[in-house]
Design an enzyme around this catalytic site. Structure first.
Site, short mmCIF file in Angstrom:
data_model
loop_
_atom_site.label_atom_id
_atom_site.label_comp_id
_atom_site.label_asym_id
_atom_site.label_seq_id
_atom_site.Cartn_x
_atom_site.Cartn_y
_atom_site.Cartn_z
N LYS A 126 -0.25 7.25 -5.85
CA LYS A 126 -0.74 6.64 -4.61
C LYS A 126 -1.46 7.69 -3.76
O LYS A 126 -2.52 7.43 -3.19
CB LYS A 126 0.43 6.01 -3.83
CG LYS A 126 0.94 4.73 -4.48
CD LYS A 126 2.29 4.27 -3.99
CE LYS A 126 2.76 3.09 -4.84
NZ LYS A 126 4.12 2.64 -4.57
N GLN A 140 8.70 3.63 -0.48
CA GLN A 140 8.86 3.50 -1.93
C GLN A 140 10.30 3.06 -2.24
O GLN A 140 11.26 3.70 -1.81
CB GLN A 140 8.56 4.86 -2.60
CG GLN A 140 8.61 4.84 -4.10
CD GLN A 140 7.49 4.01 -4.73
OE1 GLN A 140 6.35 4.03 -4.28
NE2 GLN A 140 7.84 3.24 -5.75
N ASP A 173 2.73 -3.06 2.05
CA ASP A 173 3.28 -3.65 0.82
C ASP A 173 3.51 -5.16 0.96
O ASP A 173 3.82 -5.82 -0.03
CB ASP A 173 4.62 -2.98 0.50
CG ASP A 173 4.51 -2.02 -0.68
OD1 ASP A 173 3.55 -2.14 -1.46
OD2 ASP A 173 5.40 -1.15 -0.81
#
Ligand code: NAD
Length: 281
Positions: A47, A91, A114
């Site tokens: 990422k 994450q 997200d």
């Protein structure tokens, strides 16, 4: 036909880069890594690499086990207030002593890159536009559209009911007017469902769950699963070599859904930047 996720993701990344190049300020993505998991470290590094390549401002916060829930909450509050940060990604999974739900819920929904915040999930399920759509499900729909695969009126079977893949992809397919069935580990006689499906999306992490005899001739098979084998190779949920002879379209692992997830993350960061800077642009 094999669906080339790398190719579709590459052109999406090019499109996003062009848009970012035109901005007078770099959109900022903050990524928080608070676990020891080897795969998570690889995902976060990827990422970071993509963010930099696209001209985003990337800030990665890596923590060891001494991180407390309180410190993480303070960091998220700071990032929520920071005008240089447009997207915040935590994450998953987090270290076991941390409360994942609480952490995700304090992210400002307009910075929830997200799309996991209840506000964004709620907006998705109620047919409103979420501020950000979960990256993997969004990437799957983009892949289907890139290959002009019809969704409306099709029988779509989603296998796996997680909050990050199964449930949101089922919702997106419903919004695209497919007739959706959601199967999971307690589903009995899975083959009865797979055999009827025009589109199968498998997201279980169970290698070779989907074999050729389970797939209707001409069905579209999207393999989300990723399992690392003892030799380091990645494999999906689908017995690719045999199923590819039955399916009309199929995604490989790696090189199918995975690259789309990261491309959609970059797109979400750009879109959140635009949302937060409506007047300036
Ligand atoms: P999860 O473990 O949260 O959920 C797995 C789901 O699969 C559960 O709902 C479970 O009920 C179902 N399941 C498990 N075994 C089953 C079986 N035998 N039959 C039917 N259903 C079964 O996992 P997740 O986070 O949704 O991820 C699923 C897989 O997708 C994993 O392999 C993960 O690594 C992968 N993944 C890939 C990407 C990508 O970008 N390609 C992104 C996210 C997750």
């Amino acid at each position: 036909m094999i669906i080339d996720g790398k190719k579709v993701a590459f052109s999406l990344l090019e499109e996003i880069k062009e848009k970012i190049d035109k901005l007078n300020k770099k959109p900022g993505l903050a990524v928080i890594l608070a676990n020891d998991d080897a795969s998570s470290k690889v995902y976060v590094a990827s990422k970071e690499k993509h963010s930099i390549a696209l001209g985003l401002k990337s800030s990665v916060y890596r923590f060891d086990k001494s991180i407390t829930q309180g410190k993480l909450i303070s960091l998220i509050h700071e990032l929520n207030e920071n005008p240089d940060i447009n997207g915040i990604l935590v994450q998953l999974p987090l270290f076991e002593h941390l409360d994942e739900r609480e952490i995700l819920e304090i992210i400002n929904p307009k910075k929830d890159v997200d799309g996991f915040h209840p506000v964004n999930i709620g907006r998705l399920y109620s047919g409103l536009k979420p501020y950000a759509v979960c990256c993997t499900p969004k990437g799957i729909i983009k892949l289907l559209k890139a290959y002009n695969i019809e969704i409306e009126g099709k029988n779509a079977l989603v296998i796996g009911r997680s909050n990050i893949v199964g449930k949101p992809v089922a919702s997106l397919l419903t919004n695209e007017n497919a007739t959706v069935t959601l199967a999971h580990s307690k589903t009995k006689k899975l083959k009865d469902y797979t055999k009827k499906a025009d589109i199968i999306v498998s997201a279980t992490g169970h290698p070779k769950l989907i074999t050729a005899d389970m797939v209707k001739k001409g069905a579209v098979v999207i393999d989300v699963g990723i399992t690392r084998q003892f030799d380091g190779r990645l494999i999906g949920d689908v017995d690719f070599e045999k199923v590819k002879d039955v399916a009309s379209y199929i995604t490989p692992v790696p090189g199918g859904v995975g690259p789309m997830t990261i491309a959609c993350l970059m797109e979400n960061t750009y879109e959140l930047y635009m949302l937060q800077n409506k007047r300036q642009n």
